[in-house]
Design a protein around this motif. Structure first.
Motif, PDB file in Angstrom:
ATOM      1  N   GLU A  58     -18.826   4.654  11.415  1.00  0.00           N
ATOM      2  CA  GLU A  58     -19.922   4.087  10.639  1.00  0.00           C
ATOM      3  C   GLU A  58     -19.464   3.698   9.233  1.00  0.00           C
ATOM      4  OE1 GLU A  58     -19.864   6.949  12.131  1.00  0.00           O
ATOM      5  OE2 GLU A  58     -21.587   7.215  13.472  1.00  0.00           O
ATOM      6  N   LYS A  59     -18.595   4.528   8.626  1.00  0.00           N
ATOM      7  CA  LYS A  59     -18.152   4.264   7.263  1.00  0.00           C
ATOM      8  C   LYS A  59     -17.211   3.071   7.199  1.00  0.00           C
ATOM      9  CE  LYS A  59     -18.607   9.094   5.801  1.00  0.00           C
ATOM     10  NZ  LYS A  59     -17.915  10.273   5.261  1.00  0.00           N
ATOM     11  N   ARG A  60     -16.580   2.770   8.333  1.00  0.00           N
ATOM     12  CA  ARG A  60     -15.637   1.662   8.332  1.00  0.00           C
ATOM     13  C   ARG A  60     -16.321   0.329   8.625  1.00  0.00           C
ATOM     14  NH1 ARG A  60     -11.074   4.029  12.261  1.00  0.00           N
ATOM     15  NH2 ARG A  60     -10.062   2.021  11.846  1.00  0.00           N
ATOM     16  N   LEU A  61     -17.622   0.374   8.943  1.00  0.00           N
ATOM     17  CA  LEU A  61     -18.364  -0.860   9.191  1.00  0.00           C
ATOM     18  C   LEU A  61     -18.907  -1.356   7.851  1.00  0.00           C
ATOM     19  CD1 LEU A  61     -19.341  -2.766  11.457  1.00  0.00           C
ATOM     20  CD2 LEU A  61     -21.456  -1.455  11.498  1.00  0.00           C
ATOM     21  N   TYR A  79     -17.612  -3.411  18.389  1.00  0.00           N
ATOM     22  CA  TYR A  79     -16.616  -3.121  17.354  1.00  0.00           C
ATOM     23  C   TYR A  79     -16.553  -1.611  17.085  1.00  0.00           C
ATOM     24  CZ  TYR A  79     -14.121  -3.484  12.886  1.00  0.00           C
ATOM     25  OH  TYR A  79     -13.206  -3.354  11.873  1.00  0.00           O
ATOM     26  N   LEU A  80     -17.729  -0.978  16.977  1.00  0.00           N
ATOM     27  CA  LEU A  80     -17.773   0.467  16.730  1.00  0.00           C
ATOM     28  C   LEU A  80     -17.203   1.251  17.909  1.00  0.00           C
ATOM     29  CD1 LEU A  80     -21.306   0.785  15.075  1.00  0.00           C
ATOM     30  CD2 LEU A  80     -19.075   0.926  13.939  1.00  0.00           C
ATOM     31  N   ILE A  81     -17.475   0.780  19.125  1.00  0.00           N
ATOM     32  CA  ILE A  81     -16.925   1.437  20.311  1.00  0.00           C
ATOM     33  C   ILE A  81     -15.400   1.373  20.285  1.00  0.00           C
ATOM     34  CG2 ILE A  81     -16.706   1.257  22.825  1.00  0.00           C
ATOM     35  CD1 ILE A  81     -19.642   0.284  22.852  1.00  0.00           C
ATOM     36  N   CYS A  82     -14.869   0.237  19.886  1.00  0.00           N
ATOM     37  CA  CYS A  82     -13.407   0.104  19.791  1.00  0.00           C
ATOM     38  C   CYS A  82     -12.827   1.121  18.815  1.00  0.00           C
ATOM     39  CB  CYS A  82     -13.047  -1.317  19.346  1.00  0.00           C
ATOM     40  SG  CYS A  82     -13.375  -2.596  20.575  1.00  0.00           S
ATOM     41  N   LEU A  83     -13.473   1.285  17.672  1.00  0.00           N
ATOM     42  CA  LEU A  83     -13.001   2.268  16.697  1.00  0.00           C
ATOM     43  C   LEU A  83     -13.140   3.687  17.248  1.00  0.00           C
ATOM     44  CD1 LEU A  83     -14.395   0.838  13.334  1.00  0.00           C
ATOM     45  CD2 LEU A  83     -12.209   0.369  14.458  1.00  0.00           C
ATOM     46  N   GLN A  84     -14.251   3.930  17.956  1.00  0.00           N
ATOM     47  CA  GLN A  84     -14.445   5.237  18.585  1.00  0.00           C
ATOM     48  C   GLN A  84     -13.293   5.588  19.513  1.00  0.00           C
ATOM     49  OE1 GLN A  84     -18.136   5.107  20.748  1.00  0.00           O
ATOM     50  NE2 GLN A  84     -19.161   6.548  19.371  1.00  0.00           N
ATOM     51  N   ARG A  85     -12.807   4.600  20.209  1.00  0.00           N
ATOM     52  CA  ARG A  85     -11.795   4.815  21.239  1.00  0.00           C
ATOM     53  C   ARG A  85     -10.377   4.727  20.689  1.00  0.00           C
ATOM     54  NH1 ARG A  85     -14.212   5.397  25.766  1.00  0.00           N
ATOM     55  NH2 ARG A  85     -12.252   5.310  26.926  1.00  0.00           N
ATOM     56  N   GLY A  86     -10.246   4.660  19.374  1.00  0.00           N
ATOM     57  CA  GLY A  86      -8.939   4.743  18.750  1.00  0.00           C
ATOM     58  C   GLY A  86      -8.228   3.418  18.559  1.00  0.00           C
ATOM     59  N   SER A 108      -7.288  -0.034  16.626  1.00  0.00           N
ATOM     60  CA  SER A 108      -7.212  -0.433  15.223  1.00  0.00           C
ATOM     61  C   SER A 108      -8.243  -1.531  14.952  1.00  0.00           C
ATOM     62  CB  SER A 108      -5.812  -0.955  14.900  1.00  0.00           C
ATOM     63  OG  SER A 108      -5.569  -2.171  15.607  1.00  0.00           O
ATOM     64  N   GLU A 109      -8.468  -1.808  13.684  1.00  0.00           N
ATOM     65  CA  GLU A 109      -9.404  -2.887  13.338  1.00  0.00           C
ATOM     66  C   GLU A 109      -8.907  -4.228  13.864  1.00  0.00           C
ATOM     67  OE1 GLU A 109     -10.303  -2.863   9.192  1.00  0.00           O
ATOM     68  OE2 GLU A 109     -11.200  -0.859   9.237  1.00  0.00           O
ATOM     69  N   ARG A 110      -7.601  -4.431  13.838  1.00  0.00           N
ATOM     70  CA  ARG A 110      -7.040  -5.677  14.380  1.00  0.00           C
ATOM     71  C   ARG A 110      -7.325  -5.785  15.872  1.00  0.00           C
ATOM     72  NH1 ARG A 110      -2.806  -6.903  17.281  1.00  0.00           N
ATOM     73  NH2 ARG A 110      -2.040  -4.746  17.205  1.00  0.00           N
ATOM     74  N   GLN A 111      -7.151  -4.690  16.591  1.00  0.00           N
ATOM     75  CA  GLN A 111      -7.421  -4.701  18.026  1.00  0.00           C
ATOM     76  C   GLN A 111      -8.914  -4.878  18.303  1.00  0.00           C
ATOM     77  OE1 GLN A 111      -5.468  -0.890  18.858  1.00  0.00           O
ATOM     78  NE2 GLN A 111      -4.043  -1.953  20.229  1.00  0.00           N
ATOM     79  N   ALA A 112      -9.754  -4.244  17.483  1.00  0.00           N
ATOM     80  CA  ALA A 112     -11.199  -4.391  17.661  1.00  0.00           C
ATOM     81  C   ALA A 112     -11.615  -5.849  17.488  1.00  0.00           C
ATOM     82  CB  ALA A 112     -11.943  -3.500  16.660  1.00  0.00           C
ATOM     83  N   ASN A 113     -11.031  -6.516  16.511  1.00  0.00           N
ATOM     84  CA  ASN A 113     -11.324  -7.941  16.314  1.00  0.00           C
ATOM     85  C   ASN A 113     -10.855  -8.768  17.504  1.00  0.00           C
ATOM     86  OD1 ASN A 113     -12.577  -7.819  13.755  1.00  0.00           O
ATOM     87  ND2 ASN A 113     -10.595  -7.660  12.735  1.00  0.00           N
ATOM     88  N   ALA A 114      -9.716  -8.392  18.085  1.00  0.00           N
ATOM     89  CA  ALA A 114      -9.210  -9.107  19.264  1.00  0.00           C
ATOM     90  C   ALA A 114     -10.164  -8.947  20.449  1.00  0.00           C
ATOM     91  CB  ALA A 114      -7.814  -8.596  19.625  1.00  0.00           C
ATOM     92  N   VAL A 115     -10.773  -7.763  20.572  1.00  0.00           N
ATOM     93  CA  VAL A 115     -11.749  -7.525  21.631  1.00  0.00           C
ATOM     94  C   VAL A 115     -12.955  -8.448  21.455  1.00  0.00           C
ATOM     95  CG1 VAL A 115     -13.408  -5.849  22.540  1.00  0.00           C
ATOM     96  CG2 VAL A 115     -11.053  -5.152  22.102  1.00  0.00           C
ATOM     97  N   LEU A 116     -13.467  -8.540  20.227  1.00  0.00           N
ATOM     98  CA  LEU A 116     -14.610  -9.421  19.964  1.00  0.00           C
ATOM     99  C   LEU A 116     -14.257 -10.876  20.245  1.00  0.00           C
ATOM    100  CD1 LEU A 116     -16.146  -7.964  16.670  1.00  0.00           C
ATOM    101  CD2 LEU A 116     -16.444  -7.226  19.040  1.00  0.00           C
TER     102      LEU A 116
END
Length: 416
Positions: free
Chosen positions: A4-7, A147-154, A156-164
């Motif tokens: 949550e804090k990283r969003l 995006y939050l689920i990606c962070l939950q699952r470990g 990185s922010e770069r990988q989370a953006n790639a998922v989106l």
């Protein structure tokens, strides 16, 4: 630092901008396609060229911009959209199940048209426009949750953006922005996953419960929430389980109310499911029978034009490869961490169900699989040290998405 804090506002703006850019490119693709290629019901015209030209005949295209077809609101209204809008404005078809009738709209679950109806009472816009606005708002919230689920699952922010990015590139992602249930179901699914994994079980049950009256696979969200509670709380019964049991029972209320309404107007408590096979050519069958059938008897198109076998087969195979490859690479980890196995099983069911409703053809499977959140996470995870894997899926998704977008706006049935 928690997810949550990283969003941050910067990340929220970045997600919103990603949606705007992807939807703008989608509109550009549709606009060019509407004017460059023939519509489903219109034969491409050719005209004789002037003497001395290189070719004798030339395709007749608009010359000036003012001659082109410009998109209007109802270019976005296709296929199932008509049923959702009819339910939102007129309600469900009033006919008894045992009476002769054409395909009834009972098979379309009520939450999405109900929201169009309620927002229509506030804003007085055209129902189709309300549907488009809601779908895109749901898409925004969906991507935040993913995006939050990606962070939950470990990741990185770069990988989370790639998922989106992958999610927005997926073939038929335009359905996230038209009056269809895809973005609403994705939002509720992502909310259920995120809150369940964050031990916010009440919120998870609410999201999962609402998803059951959005689309058929909603019960998979409920199963995921219940499975998460079992793994978090342990398998030994304690007093807290009475609360989770109460939540489970309450989560059945939306579907119960829907089925009671069906009983009232049709005389059949299970009318939405019986009508599927009666008039909508959907039959519960052995999973992947249609996929195996394609291997035995490959086809390009069905007689009624509602399916392009080659596109559906290629995308389906690409999805299967991801799921099989991820299992082979991570099966030891999954069996040591049952939460990972639960998440894998959840995604597998989101893929299996689309291949269990039609024994002959692959109609709609591409669109149905687009809400499988683990799929996108697994592609990015597999590509962590194999960048070409990510590039392959990005290119595949883009090429097929362009075809489907043009076909949608030109009225070709196979994109359904």
């Amino acid at each position: 630092m928690g997810a949550e804090k990283r969003l941050t506002p910067k990340i929220l703006l970045s997600i919103a901008l990603l949606i705007v850019i992807s939807r703008a490119l989608m509109l550009f693709t549709g606009y060019v396609g509407m004017n460059l290629f023939g519509h489903f019901a219109t034969k491409t015209e050719y005209e004789a060229t002037a003497p001395g030209s290189y070719t004798q005949w030339m395709q007749k295209l608009p010359y000036g911009l003012e001659e082109t077809d410009v998109m209007n609101l109802y270019d976005f209204v296709k296929y199932d959209t008509f049923s959702y809008l009819k339910i939102a404005t007129q309600g469900y078809d009033q006919v008894r199940m045992d009476e002769p009738h054409t395909a009834a709209n009972w098979v379309f679950f009520p939450l999405y048209p109900l929201l169009i109806f309620l927002f229509g009472k506030i804003f007085w816009f055209d129902p189709a426009l309300i549907g488009i606005i809601l779908s895109n708002l749901f898409l925004l919230v969906s991507l935040v949750y993913v995006y939050l689920i990606c962070l939950q699952r470990g990741l990185s922010e770069r990988q989370a953006n790639a998922v989106l990015f992958l999610l927005l590139l997926y073939p038929s992602s335009l359905y996230f922005s038209v009056p269809y249930t895809e973005s609403l179901f994705l939002m509720l699914s992502a909310a259920a996953i995120y809150h369940a994994c964050n031990k916010q079980y009440a919120l998870a049950f609410i999201a999962a419960s609402l998803s059951t009256v959005t689309r058929v696979p909603g019960f998979i969200n409920l199963a995921f929430v219940m499975g998460t509670i079992l793994l978090d709380e342990g398998f030994r019964f304690n007093r807290r389980y009475w609360k989770w049991l109460l939540y489970s029972v309450l989560s059945l209320i939306p579907m119960g109310l829907y089925l009671l309404h069906m009983k009232n107007i049709t005389g059949d408590f299970l009318a939405p499911f019986h009508e599927q096979s009666l008039n909508w050519f959907r039959y519960t069958t052995v999973p992947f029978k249609n996929f195996i059938g394609f291997l035995k008897n490959p086809y390009f198109s069905t007689p009624d034009g509602w399916d392009n076998g080659v596109i559906a087969f290629v995308v389906s195979t690409a999805v299967f490869v991801v799921y099989i490859a991820y299992f082979l690479v991570h099966f030891k980890t999954m069996f040591k961490d049952l939460r990972q196995l639960l998440f894998y099983g959840y995604g597998a069911m989101m893929i299996i169900i689309p291949f269990s409703s039609q024994p002959l053809f692959l109609v709609s499977v591409v669109r149905y699989m687009m809400v499988c959140i683990p799929l996108y996470i697994y592609i990015v995870s597999l590509a962590d040290k194999r960048e070409n894997v990510l590039r392959f899926y990005q290119l595949l998704f883009v090429f097929v998405n362009v075809i489907i977008t043009i076909a949608y706006f030109n009225g070709y049935f196979f994109v359904i």
